[in-house]
Design an enzyme around this catalytic site. Sequence first.
Site, PDB file in Angstrom:
ATOM      1  N   VAL A   1       0.789  -0.686   0.051  1.00 55.33           N
ATOM      2  CA  VAL A   1       0.086   0.335  -0.137  1.00 55.33           C
ATOM      3  C   VAL A   1       0.708   0.947   0.333  1.00 55.33           C
ATOM      4  O   VAL A   1       2.003   1.460   0.600  1.00 55.33           O
ATOM      5  CB  VAL A   1      -0.779  -0.048   1.216  1.00 55.33           C
ATOM      6  CG1 VAL A   1      -1.953   1.293   1.402  1.00 55.33           C
ATOM      7  CG2 VAL A   1      -1.550  -1.397   1.042  1.00 55.33           C
ATOM      8  N   CYS A   2       0.557   2.289  -1.101  1.00 58.88           N
ATOM      9  CA  CYS A   2       1.342   3.683  -1.066  1.00 58.88           C
ATOM     10  C   CYS A   2       3.024   3.231  -1.144  1.00 58.88           C
ATOM     11  O   CYS A   2       3.736   2.284  -1.724  1.00 58.88           O
ATOM     12  CB  CYS A   2       0.632   4.060   0.371  1.00 58.88           C
ATOM     13  SG  CYS A   2       1.206   6.094   0.158  1.00 58.88           S
ATOM     14  N   THR A   3       3.226   4.262  -0.521  1.00 53.22           N
ATOM     15  CA  THR A   3       5.212   3.436   0.018  1.00 53.22           C
ATOM     16  C   THR A   3       5.665   2.242   0.099  1.00 53.22           C
ATOM     17  O   THR A   3       6.523   2.191  -0.112  1.00 53.22           O
ATOM     18  CB  THR A   3       6.009   4.320  -0.157  1.00 53.22           C
ATOM     19  OG1 THR A   3       5.734   5.385   1.326  1.00 53.22           O
ATOM     20  CG2 THR A   3       5.682   6.002  -0.937  1.00 53.22           C
TER      21      THR A   3
ATOM     22  N   THR B   1       2.787   3.327  -7.239  1.00 51.12           N
ATOM     23  CA  THR B   1       3.165   3.569  -5.562  1.00 51.12           C
ATOM     24  C   THR B   1       2.583   4.574  -5.479  1.00 51.12           C
ATOM     25  O   THR B   1       1.739   5.482  -6.241  1.00 51.12           O
ATOM     26  CB  THR B   1       4.625   3.844  -4.577  1.00 51.12           C
ATOM     27  OG1 THR B   1       4.547   3.798  -3.657  1.00 51.12           O
ATOM     28  CG2 THR B   1       5.229   4.473  -6.160  1.00 51.12           C
TER      29      THR B   1
ATOM     30  N   ALA C   1      -1.822   2.356  -4.410  1.00 58.00           N
ATOM     31  CA  ALA C   1      -1.385   4.012  -5.180  1.00 58.00           C
ATOM     32  C   ALA C   1      -1.265   4.121  -3.437  1.00 58.00           C
ATOM     33  O   ALA C   1      -1.853   3.842  -3.155  1.00 58.00           O
ATOM     34  CB  ALA C   1      -2.226   4.913  -5.604  1.00 58.00           C
TER      35      ALA C   1
END
Length: 317
Positions: free
Chosen positions: A102-104, A122, A155
Amino acid sequence: MRTVLVVLFDDVQSLDVTGPVEVFAGAEAFRAGSYGIHTASMDGAPVRTTSGLTLVPDHTLADAPAPHTLLVPGGRGTRRPDPRLTDWLRAHGPRAERLVSVCTGAIPLAEAGLLDGRRATTHWAYCDKLARDHPAVEVDPDPIYVRDGQVSTSAGVTSGIDLALALVEEDLGREAALTVARHLVVFLRRPGNQAQFSAQLAAQTARREPLREVQQWITEHPGDDLSVESLAVRARLSPRHFARAFQTETGMTPGRYVDRVRLEHARRLLEDTADGVEGISRACGYGTPEAMRRAFVKTLGTAPAEYRRRFRPAPTR
């Protein structure tokens, strides 16, 4: 029972953890015995999130149960991953049936070599960094999530909920995912291909009111005459002055902005309606199906009909 293991570390983004966990917990409540949710940090010690919350893990990573779904959240703590975590992911990531970020959280996966040769995404602010630091990864900055084999990357922040709902739908069916989505008051499906930013968000909002009104007009009337000359009349400026002022205040040319709005509108109609391609091409200002096809192939690498086949949700039975 699918074991979901969420990796914790200092400076983790709390929503990257709690969003997917709430989805899987909701699915477990819907159908008992579907998911066992566990959290683990490197040494089993509590971690402090970027917002100051303290999370207490269930296990050390060494003692954690073997995961079916291994989830790595993002946050400031991923910018320079703990080498011990990288080593652990390199050893244990390939053993998981599903590897999720998730995300970074994509950054530690990339550091461990687990994204090499794969398409991934990302948070939009870190896509360039991910691509620059890990050239073996095919970074796609646009979608809210990407699935490539056993590896799924999402993202920023709330897109982790979208990805988790997609996984629940894959595991337990649409009814389970819809029930969880309703409970969380979120959409069941924002397609993974949906852009992280709408055209309006990708561009800056103009400072001057006449230009802001033109931006809104374009969004609400994609099928109209949106030439620079026509838009300049609406803004009460000369075409040359309008084009220069629009680019200065929004960060993109009028033509580029119109192209993005029309493509976004066409994508939405293909996903959400049964309207024919010819009618959609007229409604979105392309004029002909061929002109819309060229725009889709140039930007998305696929024709409208194929786009609809791949991304329109299946009808509810």
